[in-house]
Design a protein around this motif. Structure first.
Motif: not given
Ligand code: DC
Length: 231
Positions: A25-27, A135-139, A150-151, A203-204
């Motif tokens: 899980x990427x936040x 900051x760049x976990x999902x990308x 994306x919080x 990302x959500x």
């Protein structure tokens, strides 16, 4: 940095890994958006180890400051990343405001990011999976993460949260100064050429403005359960 050392280090406080399947899980999100607190809640709910990747950049920033060097000095930042003592991740001094600023400066340097990347990926690959926030976990770090959040939150609210946190630790700084520093940090993190802060297309978005942590966590769980197809 030795990825195994990082893994072992974080294992001490992490829940035992699940055997299968691996779930990542990427936040991601800007400063003081609530992503750290949410990541810990997510880790507890789904039985996943949690890595606060900002703490690694903060540890590098602290090492540069402790060496009496300037965080914008490329060679000093790269040397600090290469020689990073991972015990510093749990050093309370990394939470100071000036260290956060230094972290944002060293984090813009490609050599620093390259040095820290594999350890983050190794953590994510652990059996059972993990929650990583940054900051760049999902990308960049985990583009194949199972769930990407994306919080974010309004600047005024993020400033108020960070101001209360700093005041609680005895740091005397005005709310206006905190807001200005957060804005400067957002701009630096979002506009750097390498691995900038941005929402991944898949990302959500979770806007925590005005939400108590329980409500924000409930919304995060609902998104994760929906993506995973859980009731
Ligand atoms: O999440 P934090 O405020 O503790 O992070 C400190 C700084 O580290 C932040 O301003 C930018 C940098 N950072 C980064 O560039 N990439 C990450 N994955 C995590 C943090």
């Amino acid at each position: 940095m030795d990825a195994c050392v990082l893994d072992a280090h974080r294992m001490t406080s992490a829940p035992p890994p699940r055997k299968s399947p691996r779930m990542i899980i990427a936040v991601d999100g800007p400063t003081a958006s609530g992503k750290g607190t949410l990541s810990r809640r997510i880790g507890a709910r789904y039985g996943l180890a949690v890595l606060d990747t900002g703490a690694i950049y903060r540890a590098v920033g602290l090492a540069v400051l402790d060496a009496g060097a300037d965080p914008s000095d490329d060679a000093a930042a790269a040397a600090a990343a290469a020689a990073l003592d991972l015990a510093a991740i749990d050093d309370v001094r990394i939470r100071a405001d000036r260290v956060g600023q230094a972290a944002s400066i060293v984090a813009a340097k490609p050599a620093v990011r390259a040095r820290l990347l594999e350890a983050q990926r190794a953590f994510a690959r652990r059996p059972g999976g993990a929650v990583l926030d940054g900051r760049d976990i999902a990308t960049v770090v985990c583009p194949d993460a199972d769930v990407k959040l994306f919080v974010t939150a309004a600047l005024a609210e993020r400033a108020a949260r960070r101001h209360a946190e700093l005041a609680g630790r005895g740091e005397s700084v005005t709310l206006a100064d905190v807001a200005a520093q957060i804005e400067a940090r957002d701009a630096r993190d979002a506009n750097r050429p390498v691995a900038p802060l941005r929402q991944a297309p898949d990302a959500h978005l979770l806007d925590t403005t005005g939400l108590p942590i329980e409500e924000a966590a409930a919304r995060a769980f609902a998104i994760i359960d929906a993506v995973l197809g859980r009731p």
